[in-house]
Design an enzyme around this catalytic site. Structure first.
Site: not given
Length: 423
Positions: A111, A113, A115-116, A118, A269
């Site tokens: 994944a 996003a 900010i980061a 994986v 979430d």
């Protein structure tokens, strides 16, 4: 210091360029509605503004409805950075070459996003883990952007009549705190550790969260156990791992409700990607970057609200929501109750083909949260942002019930343990 100032100047120049291009586009005829233009500009500006857009989308009690609805489209999915950058960050984190610690690291991320991103990795002893790696320069960009936004908001509050009542600078300040926490992966590691301790303390063995490899984790890298499972909306796959999907859902609900009482925070979430049915039948809670904390006063109102929802007593629900929110005038409970009845009866009629086919409509959930907040605003009530987070989780679970247990009522079923909410 010189390096930070240089990066700060570069970022300000990038921001000015994007804003200039948006303005030029407007002059040349690209004139979408203001909310869409702002959302498109935020997405081009990147990390900080995407997060700000998501904050707008999740705060219907603060921002105008047309902006809240438009920013539902503000997705936190971005192109991955080069694997060479990921290896460099890992080397900086560990002080040595990653090959000394890992047998392999998959170059293609699981994944990505803002900010980061994986990556799956394998230790030399054969254990498979995941590495959440912060993208290069993210923290400096966020600090620069939010400092600029804070100063701009303060100037607006000083010079524009009535703007001080909006508390924009306080919102930016709160957002800065939240995003700095999100940039410190040790904070998320503590959330994971605390949630696992909560599961151990309460004797729950049918649910889990990823274990953290503390020796491999730091502010910019979070190393976690790799969990294998399927989404809570994938009924066909769930049946491979669970003999009773309805009971699996009940267990997930009980864990989440119990966390409201017995844990310092709740998972805020629980969308389908963050709530898994694992191959061994357990429920897996993942991604603790967003959690909620609610005061006992609000919990008291939430308990009354859930009792009202259970009895479909809209007057009691109106009284509860009045207690939860801050009213700026006397509230006509009967009028508010009638507004709530309209909203909840509409929810009950939404047995759409999308839900029956195993799809959870994120936009529809956000729209329902917005409807509740708008009803509050119409009746002079402003809800805390945490209330919207909580209601949103209820709506997620309501959709899972439609898929896995369509005859079940979350607030009436005796198998769901909601008692003792206030504690």
């Amino acid at each position: 210091m010189i390096d930070f100032l240089f990066k700060n100047s570069v970022r300000m120049a990038e921001t000015a360029l994007v804003l200039g291009q948006a303005g030029l586009g407007w002059l040349l005829g690209h004139r979408p509605p203001a909310p869409r233009l702002l959302r498109e500009t935020f997405e081009r500006l990147g990390t900080t503004y995407i997060k700000l857009g998501q904050f707008i989308a999740s705060a219907p009690s603060i921002f105008p409805a047309e902006y809240v609805e438009e920013f539902q489209y503000c997705l936190d999915r971005t192109p991955p950075v080069a694997f060479s950058d990921i290896k460099r960050i890992l080397k900086e984190q560990y002080g040595r070459d990653p090959s000394e610690l890992f047998r392999r690291i998959e170059e293609k991320p699981l994944a990505s996003a803002s900010i980061a991103q994986v990556h799956e990795a394998e230790l030399h002893d054969g254990r498979v883990i995941v590495l959440k790696v912060q993208k290069p320069g993210v923290r400096d960009i966020i600090l620069t952007d939010l400092n600029f936004l804070f100063i701009a908001s303060r100037l607006l509050e000083w010079f524009v009549p009535g703007m001080e009542r909006t508390s924009i600078s306080a919102i930016i300040e709160d957002l800065q705190k939240t995003m700095m926490e999100e940039c410190d992966f040790l904070h998320e590691a503590r959330n994971l550790k605390e949630f696992r301790e909560f599961l151990d303390r309460t004797g729950i063995d049918f649910a889990t969260a990823p274990a953290v490899y503390e020796e491999l984790s730091g502010p910019r890298v979070l190393a976690m156990e790799r969990l294998y499972g399927v989404s809570l909306t994938d009924l066909d796959s769930i049946r491979k791992y669970s003999k009773d999907p309805e009971q699996t859902l009940i267990q997930a609900l009980n864990v989440w409700f119990l966390s409201l009482m017995a844990c310092d925070f709740f998972h805020a979430d629980v969308h389908a990607g963050n709530l898994l049915v694992l191959e061994d039948g357990r429920i897996g809670f993942i991604d603790f970057g967003i959690v909620g904390r609610i005061s006992k006063e609000i919990w008291s109102g939430m308990d009354l609200l859930m009792q009202g929802m259970n009895a479909q007593d809209y007057r009691q629900m109106a009284e509860a929501m009045t207690r939860i929110g801050a009213a700026d005038r006397d509230v006509d409970i009967d009028v508010f109750a009638n507004d709530l009845k309209t909203i909840f009866e509409s929810m009950q009629r939404m047995e759409t083909a999308a839900f029956r086919s195993g799809q959870v409509d994120e936009m529809e959930i956000n729209h329902l949260v917005l409807s509740l907040s708008e009803a509050g605003r119409k009746n002079g009530i402003k809800f805390p942002r945490e209330f919207a987070l909580l209601i949103k989780q209820f709506l997620y679970f309501d959709r899972y019930i439609k898929i896995l247990a369509p005859k079940m009522n979350m607030f009436q079923d005796a198998r769901i343990q909601r008692t003792g909410l206030i504690g």
